[in-house]
Design an enzyme around this catalytic site. Structure first.
Site, PDB file in Angstrom:
ATOM      1  N   CYS A  34       7.279  -3.959  16.283  1.00 56.01           N
ATOM      2  CA  CYS A  34       6.735  -2.919  17.163  1.00 56.01           C
ATOM      3  C   CYS A  34       5.279  -3.246  17.519  1.00 56.01           C
ATOM      4  O   CYS A  34       4.480  -3.555  16.629  1.00 56.01           O
ATOM      5  CB  CYS A  34       6.826  -1.552  16.494  1.00 56.01           C
ATOM      6  SG  CYS A  34       8.517  -1.081  16.063  1.00 56.01           S
ATOM      7  N   GLU A  81       0.823  -1.196   0.000  1.00 53.26           N
ATOM      8  CA  GLU A  81       0.000   0.000   0.000  1.00 53.26           C
ATOM      9  C   GLU A  81       0.863   1.254   0.000  1.00 53.26           C
ATOM     10  O   GLU A  81       1.928   1.291   0.624  1.00 53.26           O
ATOM     11  CB  GLU A  81      -0.913   0.001   1.230  1.00 53.26           C
ATOM     12  CG  GLU A  81      -1.854  -1.196   1.251  1.00 53.26           C
ATOM     13  CD  GLU A  81      -2.689  -1.290   2.529  1.00 53.26           C
ATOM     14  OE1 GLU A  81      -3.730  -1.939   2.484  1.00 53.26           O
ATOM     15  OE2 GLU A  81      -2.290  -0.711   3.553  1.00 53.26           O
ATOM     16  N   CYS A 126       6.953  -6.562   7.967  1.00 49.57           N
ATOM     17  CA  CYS A 126       8.073  -5.897   8.642  1.00 49.57           C
ATOM     18  C   CYS A 126       8.612  -6.821   9.728  1.00 49.57           C
ATOM     19  O   CYS A 126       7.845  -7.512  10.412  1.00 49.57           O
ATOM     20  CB  CYS A 126       7.604  -4.572   9.256  1.00 49.57           C
ATOM     21  SG  CYS A 126       8.929  -3.635  10.067  1.00 49.57           S
ATOM     22  N   CYS A 183       3.325   8.565   0.812  1.00 48.05           N
ATOM     23  CA  CYS A 183       3.933   7.604   1.739  1.00 48.05           C
ATOM     24  C   CYS A 183       4.059   6.265   1.028  1.00 48.05           C
ATOM     25  O   CYS A 183       3.061   5.713   0.547  1.00 48.05           O
ATOM     26  CB  CYS A 183       3.057   7.483   2.991  1.00 48.05           C
ATOM     27  SG  CYS A 183       3.651   6.264   4.188  1.00 48.05           S
ATOM     28  N   CYS A 231      -1.208   6.159  10.192  1.00 50.21           N
ATOM     29  CA  CYS A 231       0.082   5.659  10.660  1.00 50.21           C
ATOM     30  C   CYS A 231      -0.075   4.360  11.447  1.00 50.21           C
ATOM     31  O   CYS A 231      -0.854   4.271  12.389  1.00 50.21           O
ATOM     32  CB  CYS A 231       0.740   6.727  11.535  1.00 50.21           C
ATOM     33  SG  CYS A 231       2.351   6.256  12.162  1.00 50.21           S
ATOM     34  N   CYS A 251       2.103  -1.388  15.790  1.00 51.79           N
ATOM     35  CA  CYS A 251       2.090  -1.264  14.330  1.00 51.79           C
ATOM     36  C   CYS A 251       1.653  -2.569  13.687  1.00 51.79           C
ATOM     37  O   CYS A 251       2.211  -3.639  13.979  1.00 51.79           O
ATOM     38  CB  CYS A 251       3.479  -0.862  13.834  1.00 51.79           C
ATOM     39  SG  CYS A 251       3.615  -0.756  12.042  1.00 51.79           S
TER      40      CYS A 251
END
Length: 387
Positions: free
Chosen positions: A142, A93, A138, A131, A362, A145
């Site tokens: 975290c 995305e 990932c 962005c 975010c 996220c």
């Protein structure tokens, strides 16, 4: 010289080698490069000043768009999320964010030294920050996220990163222009350094009148060697944003596993050594999580930690994700945190929530959330198989 596998990821000198291999004149390399990176054309058939035989050779050599738009989602505030499907079937995305005021610009880690901004924008144009993602999933883990909770599937090639920019430009409105690019989508850019750096070189290359490196910001959770490489390779011209999210190792270890490898003292040393140009600041991103890192005492610690650094702080009330029960603090707690920073001379903004209704805010990218669900299903199945 090693030639990039995907033609969209080739630099001009690599295109010259490719042209030589095809029996073509070297000047054709610059023509093809400009078609891709200046005009955004990814189909050789549309490169009208190339001979038909050369266009056929390019198609036969595997020149094709690295991605296609599978879905497009628009929020009421003008934010648009593009879901791109790659050749492998993976989906990533990127988010088109209209910048409607100065606070928005600061909140998106756009550079704040506005001389170039004022002189370089067409009258009446709406500035866009884009962005982009650098990985499918990932590895950083975290807790706040969705991408981090999904785990890493694979890194994107430079051509797949660049394609997000080229394709997104085709989805801008006539009154919009791309001004800022932030590497803040899915993935950790410095964990995938070589392809990230190649993408930046492609996007800023003067042959295609590329973007100024000043208009590009790379975000990292704090990979110290990568910060040093980025500073050395680009002379500090590429903006740096650091996902800090805690003022001490105790809190940061709990919410950001990478801190155990690169603790705050090492990260702060890397930031002090970053070759920051005059009038530029490092962006510190700080996601506020209720009763985790949002106390006034945390704000006071943050003031001390950042003392002597040229920074601006983006406070981000946590956006909800299905992978976590953590939530944003109340408006009063956010205001109290911001007040401590502001009263102590720290430039500080609360990020405007943009695109959350289409899971484009975010930490919230929906494909990452979907990968989290799949990961949980796999983990549950493994446990069931053990029993």
């Amino acid at each position: 010289m090693t030639t990039a596998v995907d033609p969209v990821g080739r630099l001009p000198e690599e295109w010259r080698e490719a042209m030589q291999a095809l029996g073509e004149k070297p000047f054709r390399a610059e023509q093809v490069f400009r078609w891709i990176h200046e005009r955004g054309v990814l189909d050789p058939e549309q490169m009208s000043d190339l001979s038909k035989p050369l266009r056929e050779k390019l198609k036969e050599s595997g020149f094709a768009p690295p991605a296609r738009v599978a879905e497009k989602h628009a929020a009421a505030d003008g934010t648009r999320k593009l879901v791109l499907e790659l050749h492998s079937g993976a989906r990533v995305e990127c988010v088109i964010i209209p910048m409607t005021d100065l606070n928005d610009a600061d909140a998106s880690a756009a550079p704040e030294d506005d001389d170039e901004d004022r002189d370089g924008s067409a009258p009446g144009k709406t500035r866009i920050t884009l962005c982009v993602s650098t990985q499918y999933g990932c590895a950083m883990g975290c807790v706040f996220c969705a991408s981090g909770q999904a785990g890493l599937q694979r890194g994107l090639t430079a051509s797949e990163i660049v394609a997000q920019v080229l394709i997104s430009k085709q989805h801008l409105e006539p009154h919009e222009e791309l001004k800022n690019l932030v590497f803040m989508g899915m993935g950790e850019p410095l964990h995938h350094y070589e392809e990230t750096a190649r993408a930046i070189r492609l996007l800023t290359h003067p042959t295609a009148r590329g973007m100024s490196p000043r208009r590009i910001t790379v975000s990292t959770v704090g990979l110290v060697p990568g910060i040093a490489r980025l500073g050395a390779d680009f002379g500090g011209k590429v903006g740096l944003a650091v996902s800090l999210h805690a003022p001490n190792d105790d809190v940061r270890d709990r919410i950001m596993p990478m801190n155990r490898k690169y603790p705050i003292v090492e990260l702060m040393r890397a930031l002090r050594e970053y070759p920051l140009p005059m009038r530029r600041r490092i962006t510190i991103e700080y996601t506020l999580m209720n009763e985790v890192n949002d106390e006034v005492s945390h704000a006071r610690e943050l003031v001390q930690l950042l003392r002597g650094l040229r920074v601006k702080v983006n406070l981000i009330p946590m956006n909800p994700i299905s992978a976590s029960e953590l939530k944003a603090p109340s408006g009063a707690r956010v205001a109290a945190f911001q007040r401590v920073l502001s009263e102590n001379g720290v430039s500080c903004f609360v990020r405007t929530r943009r695109g959350d209704e289409v899971s484009a805010a975010c930490g919230q990218l929906a494909i990452a959330d979907d990968l989290v669900r799949k990961k949980r299903e796999r983990d549950a199945q493994r446990e069931a198989n053990k029993s």
